[in-house]
Design a protein around this motif. Structure first.
Motif, PDB file in Angstrom:
ATOM      1  N   LEU A   1      -4.011  -4.501  -5.132  1.00 30.27           N
ATOM      2  CA  LEU A   1      -4.463  -4.033  -3.337  1.00 30.27           C
ATOM      3  C   LEU A   1      -5.774  -4.516  -2.784  1.00 30.27           C
ATOM      4  O   LEU A   1      -5.469  -4.706  -2.391  1.00 30.27           O
TER       5      LEU A   1
ATOM      6  N   LYS B   1       1.263  -0.934  -0.055  1.00 29.86           N
ATOM      7  CA  LYS B   1      -0.157   0.202   0.152  1.00 29.86           C
ATOM      8  C   LYS B   1       0.768   0.860   0.349  1.00 29.86           C
ATOM      9  O   LYS B   1       0.784   2.197  -0.614  1.00 29.86           O
TER      10      LYS B   1
ATOM     11  N   SER C   1      -8.003  -4.319  -0.223  1.00 32.56           N
ATOM     12  CA  SER C   1      -8.065  -2.641   0.170  1.00 32.56           C
ATOM     13  C   SER C   1      -9.491  -2.745  -0.821  1.00 32.56           C
ATOM     14  O   SER C   1     -10.321  -3.302  -1.312  1.00 32.56           O
TER      15      SER C   1
END
Length: 365
Positions: free
Chosen positions: A194, A135, A199
């Motif tokens: 991600l 990230k 995410s």
């Protein structure tokens, strides 16, 4: 006189010693292999047990949340109490999916785009610290490219005005389009990774980058027209560069203001550590008056550039198929961005109304 050791006897003893040493190494390798196999088997069994517990708890939270909704619908549970209980369940699930337990929960599918680039390799990372490094690398990439997103088109516009007499040569424009292809491909790859790792990136923003990649590929085959009537033929390119410069300003503002707000939401348990800032996420009151007008202006300008490209194609000024393709894509991306922005604004207003009701209830109590 003592016996002398003959060379043959000395060589035999050395061979025996080396043979014993080799045998000892082989035995140690076998013992180490057996110990490692036993440990892996034990860890696998424990991991499977933890996985079952995590899945069971996650299913129980989902079931309890549905029960709360049903009780409120049947008017058997006070709505304000239901909001409080739902907030607590959200925090519990957030801690579940954002901690070490998240590696035991099923992840999102990788998708064909990621598989096309890296093959059938599992891109999901089990260690949380490694996920957070992924990230942070994505954030650094966005910070670097946001500055270039502003600098590159601004430089081309300035050079067009000062040195190129209003007529840009093809090579610098195509170099910029190649950089856009690199940018959007890099963003799409990182966002897919991600998303696999938990995410909350909205699917639209990834699809938006797919469209931008397609437009960059097509625009590389688009012949940049020169004289005569250069300014008229390059009007669409000029407007696109102006829009890109404005987009760079918006990206810098988002990176500066929204990321700090996201960290606050993570600390309050309202967001996961793997969540990222993109589009119109995680705003505060001041940003509503600063970022959202800019974003709406950008979306309108993006649609205007697309319509202008279609107009230039249909009236015969620049009639290549690339112009029509890029014009249609720009209009579609503008409509999609506008729809997602409105959805996020509506979700924010519902959340704020809910928080206001909760605060009023606490003051009355």
């Amino acid at each position: 006189m003592g016996e002398k050791t003959t060379p043959a006897a000395g060589g035999w003893k050395a061979e025996v010693k080396v043979e014993e040493e080799v045998g000892r190494m082989v035995d140690q390798a076998k013992e180490l292999q057996d110990a490692a196999s036993s440990l892996i088997s034990k860890a696998s069994n424990e991991e499977q047990a933890l996985r079952q517990q995590a899945l069971s708890l996650d299913a129980s939270i989902r079931k309890l949340r549905s029960s709360i909704v049903s009780l409120v619908f049947e008017k058997r549970l006070d709505p304000k109490l239901a909001d409080k209980l739902e907030d607590e369940l959200n925090r519990a699930r957030c801690s579940l999916v954002d901690g070490a337990v998240s590696s035991f929960l099923p992840g999102k599918a990788q998708g064909q785009f990621l598989t096309m680039f890296i093959g059938p390799i599992n891109a999901r990372v089990t260690r949380k610290d490694v996920q957070l490094k992924v990230k942070e690398e994505y954030n650094r990439f966005r910070d670097r490219t946001a500055f270039l997103f502003l600098l590159f088109p601004s430089t081309l516009l300035v050079l067009r005005l000062l040195f190129w007499n209003g007529c840009m040569p093809a090579f610098p424009v195509q170099l910029y389009q190649a950089w856009l292809l690199f940018l959007y491909t890099g963003l799409a790859l990182r966002e897919n990774i991600l998303r696999v790792n938990g995410s909350d990136i909205r699917p639209w923003w990834i699809y938006h980058h797919y469209c931008a990649m397609a437009m960059a590929v097509v625009s590389l085959t688009w012949e940049i027209k020169g004289q005569p009537n250069c300014s008229e033929k390059q009007r669409g390119v000029e407007l696109f560069l102006q829009w890109a410069a404005m987009q760079g300003v918006a990206m810098l503002l988002q990176n500066r203001y929204q990321r700090q707000r996201l960290y606050t939401r993570i600390a309050l348990g309202k967001a996961k550590r793997m969540d990222v800032v993109w589009g119109e996420t995680a705003g505060v009151v001041g940003q509503l008056w600063l970022l959202y007008p800019i974003l709406f202006i950008l979306q309108g300008f993006e649609a205007y550039v697309g319509l202008l490209l279609l107009q230039t194609a249909f009236v015969g000024v620049v009639s290549e198929w690339q112009v029509i393709f890029c014009g249609v894509l720009l209009v579609l991306m503008a409509v999609g961005n506008f729809a997602n922005t409105v959805q996020i604004l509506m979700a924010k207003s519902r959340f704020k109304a809910k928080m206001k009701r909760t605060k009023s209830k606490q003051e009355l109590d």
